[in-house]
Scaffold this motif. Sequence first.
Motif, short mmCIF file in Angstrom:
data_model
loop_
_atom_site.label_atom_id
_atom_site.label_comp_id
_atom_site.label_asym_id
_atom_site.label_seq_id
_atom_site.Cartn_x
_atom_site.Cartn_y
_atom_site.Cartn_z
N VAL A 160 0.82 -1.36 -0.15
CA VAL A 160 -0.09 0.19 0.08
C VAL A 160 0.86 1.24 -0.18
O VAL A 160 0.44 2.16 -0.57
CB VAL A 160 -0.91 -0.01 1.12
CG1 VAL A 160 -1.87 -1.16 1.09
CG2 VAL A 160 -0.29 0.03 2.59
N LEU A 161 2.15 1.10 0.58
CA LEU A 161 2.99 2.33 0.45
C LEU A 161 3.43 2.67 -0.93
O LEU A 161 3.69 3.92 -1.28
CB LEU A 161 4.17 2.11 1.28
CG LEU A 161 4.05 2.02 3.03
CD1 LEU A 161 5.07 1.74 3.83
CD2 LEU A 161 3.05 3.37 3.45
N ALA A 162 3.53 1.58 -1.57
CA ALA A 162 3.90 1.79 -3.02
C ALA A 162 2.89 2.74 -3.71
O ALA A 162 3.07 3.62 -4.64
CB ALA A 162 4.21 0.59 -3.86
N THR A 163 1.77 2.25 -3.62
CA THR A 163 0.56 3.06 -4.27
C THR A 163 0.44 4.67 -3.80
O THR A 163 0.52 5.47 -4.34
CB THR A 163 -0.89 2.43 -3.90
OG1 THR A 163 -0.87 1.05 -4.45
CG2 THR A 163 -1.96 3.02 -4.40
N ALA A 164 0.65 4.87 -2.37
CA ALA A 164 0.70 5.90 -1.57
C ALA A 164 1.93 6.97 -2.36
O ALA A 164 1.56 7.83 -2.71
CB ALA A 164 0.90 6.01 -0.35
N THR A 165 2.93 6.30 -2.45
CA THR A 165 4.16 7.30 -3.04
C THR A 165 4.06 7.51 -4.21
O THR A 165 4.37 8.61 -4.85
CB THR A 165 5.44 6.20 -2.87
OG1 THR A 165 5.92 5.85 -1.53
CG2 THR A 165 6.81 6.66 -3.40
N ALA A 166 3.37 6.49 -5.20
CA ALA A 166 2.97 7.11 -6.65
C ALA A 166 2.27 8.18 -6.63
O ALA A 166 2.23 9.26 -7.56
CB ALA A 166 2.50 5.74 -7.50
N GLY A 167 1.18 8.47 -5.61
CA GLY A 167 0.24 9.39 -5.75
C GLY A 167 -0.67 9.58 -6.90
O GLY A 167 -1.17 10.52 -7.16
N ARG A 168 -1.17 8.50 -7.37
CA ARG A 168 -1.93 8.56 -8.34
C ARG A 168 -3.21 7.42 -8.03
O ARG A 168 -3.00 6.31 -7.63
CB ARG A 168 -1.28 7.86 -9.79
CG ARG A 168 0.00 8.74 -10.28
CD ARG A 168 0.63 8.00 -11.25
NE ARG A 168 -0.03 8.33 -12.41
CZ ARG A 168 0.42 9.34 -13.04
NH1 ARG A 168 1.29 10.12 -12.86
NH2 ARG A 168 -0.13 9.59 -14.32
N TYR A 169 -4.43 8.05 -8.36
CA TYR A 169 -5.76 7.12 -7.81
C TYR A 169 -6.77 7.01 -8.87
O TYR A 169 -6.65 7.89 -9.89
CB TYR A 169 -6.09 7.93 -6.63
CG TYR A 169 -5.40 8.02 -5.37
CD1 TYR A 169 -5.17 6.86 -4.66
CD2 TYR A 169 -4.51 8.90 -5.36
CE1 TYR A 169 -4.28 6.86 -3.67
CE2 TYR A 169 -3.22 8.83 -4.47
CZ TYR A 169 -3.39 8.06 -3.34
OH TYR A 169 -2.50 7.89 -2.36
N PRO A 170 -7.49 6.05 -9.00
CA PRO A 170 -8.48 6.21 -9.93
C PRO A 170 -9.55 7.52 -9.92
O PRO A 170 -9.65 8.20 -9.00
CB PRO A 170 -9.51 5.06 -9.54
CG PRO A 170 -8.61 4.22 -8.72
CD PRO A 170 -7.61 5.14 -8.08
N ALA A 171 -9.85 8.03 -10.90
CA ALA A 171 -10.31 9.28 -11.32
C ALA A 171 -11.52 9.49 -10.31
O ALA A 171 -11.91 10.59 -9.96
CB ALA A 171 -10.68 9.39 -12.81
N GLU A 172 -12.45 8.35 -10.32
CA GLU A 172 -13.75 8.47 -9.36
C GLU A 172 -13.45 8.65 -7.99
O GLU A 172 -14.33 9.26 -7.20
CB GLU A 172 -14.27 7.15 -9.53
CG GLU A 172 -13.84 5.86 -8.94
CD GLU A 172 -13.02 5.13 -10.11
OE1 GLU A 172 -12.65 3.88 -9.98
OE2 GLU A 172 -12.47 5.80 -10.95
N MET A 173 -12.11 8.66 -7.32
CA MET A 173 -11.98 9.02 -6.14
C MET A 173 -11.90 10.49 -5.90
O MET A 173 -11.91 10.92 -4.58
CB MET A 173 -10.59 8.38 -5.64
CG MET A 173 -10.49 6.82 -5.51
SD MET A 173 -9.03 6.12 -5.23
CE MET A 173 -9.08 6.61 -3.44
N ALA A 174 -11.92 11.30 -6.88
CA ALA A 174 -11.85 12.77 -6.85
C ALA A 174 -12.85 13.31 -6.21
O ALA A 174 -13.07 14.25 -5.52
CB ALA A 174 -11.54 13.37 -8.20
N LYS A 175 -13.98 12.54 -6.30
CA LYS A 175 -15.53 12.78 -5.82
C LYS A 175 -15.35 13.09 -4.25
O LYS A 175 -16.16 13.84 -3.36
CB LYS A 175 -16.57 11.81 -5.94
CG LYS A 175 -16.37 10.70 -5.44
CD LYS A 175 -17.43 9.59 -5.69
CE LYS A 175 -17.67 8.32 -4.87
NZ LYS A 175 -16.33 7.74 -4.94
N ASP A 176 -14.41 12.44 -3.55
CA ASP A 176 -14.29 12.72 -2.03
C ASP A 176 -13.36 13.87 -1.85
O ASP A 176 -13.23 14.19 -0.45
CB ASP A 176 -13.55 11.22 -1.40
CG ASP A 176 -14.63 10.17 -1.79
OD1 ASP A 176 -15.81 10.13 -1.57
OD2 ASP A 176 -13.97 8.85 -2.10
#
Length: 282
Positions: A160-176
């Motif tokens: 999960v830290l690898a995902t966090a470091t990249a700082g890239r998320y599915p576009a639908e998460m922008a709604k939050d």
Amino acid sequence: MTAARAHVGEFALSDADFATIARMTHAHSGIMLTDGKRQMVYSRLAKQVRRRGMTGFGPYVELLRNDADARREAIFALTTNHTRFFREDHHFKHFSKVVRPGLVEQAERGGRVRLWSSASSSGEEPYSLAMTLLGEDQAAGARLAQRDVAILATDLAPHVLATATAGRYPAEMAKDVPDRFRRAWTRAERDEMVIAPEARRIVSYRQLNLLEPWPIRRPFDAIFCRNVMIYFDEPTKERLLARFAELLAPGSYLYIGHSERVIGPAVPLFEPVGQTIYRRVA
């Protein structure tokens, strides 16, 4: 319940094997696995059994007894990482209104600002905190990011830290993400929401087991430890809260999960100032 009642899906998970997995998990991570978690344990670890070409949980549990790397991999697989941006947003509203002004002034005077997201998962919490600290004014936030300002973000699980470091998320998460912060500190890139460099720059990710010694000496202005202690037993919670108190100077803040509370020796060291928000007292 008997050991014969072990078959779930394609593999056998006996009571004895489940109990061994639960003991190992508690010893190495503090996480309590009750019998109600049996199906979750099966579904997550069956993938490991299958990947290793084993015939069932018996040989796999024997591997866990003797192989530290396999044991860590199992515990990472059992770690729950459900989160989202600005989860329990009353914490961020309190931080913005009560804590942030003093920290901005502190940083502008040349002071040091340190925050800790102690169970950061895939980065949604520390980036929410970073956006809140930097504020909605992009130019002012960029100047603040150049000061001695840092957010430590730690988690047990490296994937999960690898995902966090990249700082890239599915576009639908922008709604939050509130509009004012989304405009200032994210950008849309194809089907992703990408965290701005200024917000990423002030967050440092490290792998850390909260049960083990912490390579941390200097105090924090705020610590976030939310929805983690629900997986621990009472003695583990008490020790963790006491350790947090040691790293918070009087006037600093502790934010915990909606179903958690301060207990044990740490109780007289904190005063409640909001919904699951505590201020460190002298």
